[in-house]
Enzyme design. Structure first.
Site, PDB file in Angstrom:
ATOM      1  N   ASP A  64       0.789  -1.255   0.000  1.00 18.80           N
ATOM      2  CA  ASP A  64       0.000   0.000   0.000  1.00 18.80           C
ATOM      3  C   ASP A  64       0.812   1.291   0.000  1.00 18.80           C
ATOM      4  O   ASP A  64       1.754   1.438   0.784  1.00 18.80           O
ATOM      5  CB  ASP A  64      -0.872   0.100   1.261  1.00 18.80           C
ATOM      6  CG  ASP A  64      -1.806  -1.060   1.455  1.00 18.80           C
ATOM      7  OD1 ASP A  64      -1.735  -2.030   0.686  1.00 18.80           O
ATOM      8  OD2 ASP A  64      -2.612  -0.992   2.391  1.00 18.80           O
ATOM      9  N   ARG A 188      -8.864  -0.189  10.452  1.00 22.34           N
ATOM     10  CA  ARG A 188      -7.570   0.260   9.927  1.00 22.34           C
ATOM     11  C   ARG A 188      -7.667   1.290   8.795  1.00 22.34           C
ATOM     12  O   ARG A 188      -8.730   1.540   8.263  1.00 22.34           O
ATOM     13  CB  ARG A 188      -6.745  -0.942   9.464  1.00 22.34           C
ATOM     14  CG  ARG A 188      -7.399  -1.839   8.445  1.00 22.34           C
ATOM     15  CD  ARG A 188      -6.502  -3.055   8.152  1.00 22.34           C
ATOM     16  NE  ARG A 188      -7.133  -4.002   7.257  1.00 22.34           N
ATOM     17  CZ  ARG A 188      -7.903  -5.008   7.652  1.00 22.34           C
ATOM     18  NH1 ARG A 188      -8.150  -5.212   8.925  1.00 22.34           N
ATOM     19  NH2 ARG A 188      -8.450  -5.829   6.763  1.00 22.34           N
TER      20      ARG A 188
END
Ligand SMILES: *[C@@H]1O[C@H](CO)[C@@H](O)[C@H](O)[C@H]1NC(C)=O
Ligand SMILES: *[C@@H]1O[C@H](CO)[C@@H](O)[C@H](O)[C@H]1NC(C)=O
Ligand SMILES: *[C@@H]1O[C@H](CO)[C@@H](O)[C@H](O)[C@H]1NC(C)=O
Ligand SMILES: *[C@@H]1O[C@H](CO)[C@@H](O)[C@H](O)[C@H]1NC(C)=O
Ligand SMILES: *[C@@H]1O[C@H](CO)[C@@H](O)[C@H](O)[C@H]1NC(C)=O
Ligand SMILES: *[C@@H]1O[C@H](CO)[C@@H](O)[C@H](O)[C@H]1NC(C)=O
Length: 581
Positions: A64, A188
């Site tokens: 990511d 998250r």
């Protein structure tokens, strides 16, 4: 352990570059098979598969994008990074800086997991620039009990132009999730902050509530002390867990981006992007300030119909406001499509898609994206064709550029739409299936037409980008596919036919444009002026073998298609991708 293994394999593979043999058979004109002891399959560890201008670290695993921002003249890219190997694990925040989004300098990791709030992991997060020019990052940590919690970090020295060192806040973790319906292992990826009419900061965090996907909403006065708002920013029972939410404002038809930490102008729409089902999906709607909640313009109960940022291999994207050029930029992660053992052999895995400007179409129905202009600084040798005509079965070879490292812009103009076949809305549920069934060799009324790229001399290997035009009530629907099924003779690859549909006003615009950035193992395509994007990974044997690859424009539909303009450039190699010792 992983590192030693990787080193062993690398050594092995580089000394014996050919690891397997393969026979290739093809049907000759008389219908019998010719089997040649074909080019052997060279090692996947070939340097030729490394991208030349897509961002990737010099080695190891990356996933990511984290905390992208523009600060004091510098673009910062942080990324989930494994410093020890090419598989996921031991994640730290890698850090790279750039002045042009093309050439990057790799710095030491910004943070590692070493405090109670992130001892089991420092995962994805976002950056916000507070008034007075204070950058602040909020990110997810795994605590000692493996709960997901949120932490704050700040640059140690704001006068350091690269913001090399970061300090974690003393009161970390600043957010935990407890309560009925919540799951502390599904909490998250906080967003960049935005300011509400009450002057308080807000962020959204991905979560699963009672089994459904949600973007939880939090408020704070000082960005350190956060309180959960009793309702989510948005949630939907059409899916489970949402990762990596991104929330931003856009003005219809205006490609200037908006800064979330200032007052959002009248007429703005909001976009909520979430990551799920291995892709990034989004909704356009309004941010209802009274309810302090997002409300999509269209609620689709079937999430297969949600719009995608990219219809290919693209996940966990994050956008930010670029105050230098007043635009919103998004970038996302594209993983490998080979096997884990291939990644270990290569010693690297994961790239970022080209940073794209992102804005809302004038009808406010979908986002448009386009590679940032800066990427054009890598354009070298140019070729140009005008006034081509592609009849059914035509294949026009595009020569004179490096076909493995190129930027291609081509316009297709339809001579008629009379033969466009009717559109079946059920195709929207599975565009990939339609791409498989209606591939480049299946003749149609209008289309398939497009590009064949990375093709070997004998066409045994090739990747196809193509369009088909369908008639739907008053409008036209365009299918765009990136078909990898013949992209490589190498075994054990993931080779789907990616695809999606977009609406098009063919009466107004008779031309359908395609821009494709070919970068060795990355193929990133923009159809209809950025209405539909597809990034894909390909590993042709011919590329590793340093054999010639070919590029063609083609038409396999019964309607003649004109190409009023075709431009293509060889692309140079950007700085970050120059491998160091
Ligand atoms: C902060 O960075 C600036 C510029 O690099 C440097 O001159 C200064 O000494 C640094 N301050 C500290 C406390 O490290
Ligand atoms: C919480 O989420 C984790 C990860 O998906 C899952 O394994 C676990 O079963 C969930 N717990 C509950 C109580 O739903
Ligand atoms: C945090 O914010 C809440 C709500 O605004 C407030 O009640 C509380 O006193 C604050 N806590 C601290 C430590 O500042
Ligand atoms: C899902 O939510 C919608 C409202 O968005 C509601 O109409 C529908 O009944 C819900 N379905 C389930 C299975 O809870
Ligand atoms: C990564 O690649 C594999 C195929 O190699 C694919 O199945 C997977 O879903 C991809 N995406 C993500 C986000 O992991
Ligand atoms: C066009 O169709 C023919 C016949 O089906 C096929 O042999 C050819 O490969 C197709 N062209 C492309 C570029 O796929």
């Amino acid at each position: 352990m992983a590192q030693a293994w990787a080193f062993f394999l690398l050594a092995l593979f580089s000394f014996s570059s050919y690891v397997s043999k393969l026979f290739v058979c093809s049907r000759n004109g008389e219908g019998s098979f010719l089997c040649a002891r074909s080019p052997q399959v060279p090692s996947i560890a070939s340097e030729r598969y490394r991208t030349a201008y897509h961002f990737q670290p010099p080695k190891n695993w990356m996933n990511d994008p984290n905390g992208p921002m523009y600060y004091n003249g510098i673009y910062h890219s942080f990324y989930q990074y494994n410093p020890h190997g090419a598989l996921w694990g031991d994640i730290v925040w890698g850090h790279a800086v750039s002045t042009d989004l093309v050439n990057w300098i790799i710095l030491e990791p910004a943070i590692e997991r070493d405090t109670p709030g992130d001892i089991n992991g420092c995962w994805t997060g976002s950056a916000t620039i507070l008034p007075g020019g204070q950058p602040i990052v909020i990110y997810t940590g795994g605590d000692a009990e493996n709960h997901q919690v949120q932490n704050i970090m700040l640059p140690k020295n704001r006068s350091d132009p690269y913001l090399r060192e970061w300090t974690k806040a003393g009161n970390n973790p600043v957010l935990q999730l407890v309560g009925p319906g919540f799951n502390s292992s599904q909490f998250r990826d906080p967003t960049t902050g935005w300011i509400g009419p009450d002057g308080l900061w807000r962020i959204a965090i991905g979560a699963e509530v009672n089994g459904y996907g949600a973007a939880l909403l939090y408020k704070s006065e000082d960005f350190l002390n956060w309180t959960r708002v009793d309702h989510p920013l948005y949630s939907s029972n059409a899916s489970g867990m949402w990762e990596c939410p991104d929330f931003f404002a856009v003005l219809p038809g205006n490609n200037g981006g908006l800064d979330l930490s200032t007052v959002i102008p009248e007429g703005a729409k909001h976009v909520l992007k979430v990551s799920l089902d291995q892709c990034d999906k989004y909704m356009i709607g309004v941010y209802d300030l009274k309810r302090d909640a997002f409300s999509p313009d269209t609620v689709l109960d079937d999430r297969r119909l949600w719009l995608k940022i990219d219809y290919g291999n693209y996940y966990a994207s994050k956008s930010f406001f670029d105050s230098k050029n007043s635009r919103r930029i998004i970038w996302g992660w594209t993983n490998e499509s080979d096997s884990s053992s291939d990644d270990v052999a290569k010693g690297w895995a994961g790239i970022y898609a080209i940073p794209r400007a992102i804005w809302l179409d004038s009808d406010a129905k979908q986002l448009l994206q386009w590679p940032v202009d800066e990427i054009e600084s890598l354009r070298g040798n140019e070729i140009n064709h005008q006034g081509l005509e592609l009849n059914k079965g035509d294949l026009f070879e595009i020569k004179g550029i490096d076909t493995t490292q190129a930027d291609v812009e081509i316009d297709f103009e339809l001579t008629s739409t009379d033969d466009a076949e009717p559109f079946d809305p059920s195709w929207l549920l599975d565009a990939e299936k339609h791409c498989r069934e209606a591939g480049a060799s299946v003749h149609g009324g209008v289309g398939p037409f497009g590009l064949v790229i990375l093709a070997s001399d004998d066409m045994e290997e090739h990747t196809v980008l193509h369009f088909r035009v369908y008639k739907s009530q008053q409008k036209y629907m365009i299918l765009m596919c990136s078909d990898l099924r013949r992209s490589s003779l190498r075994p054990e690859l993931y080779t789907p036919a990616y695809g999606g549909f977009f609406e098009f006003d063919l009466e107004k615009e008779r031309k359908i444009s395609l821009r494709t950035l070919i970068d060795r193992s990355a193929v990133e395509s923009f159809g209809g002026g950025g209405r539909l994007c597809i990034i894909a990974r390909v590993y042709p044997v011919a590329l590793a073998d340093e054999r010639r690859t070919h590029m063609y424009a083609f038409n396999n539909g019964s309607t003649t298609v004109k190409v009023p303009q075709l431009k293509a450039w060889s692309m140079m190699t950007a700085q970050v991708n120059v491998k160091k010792g």
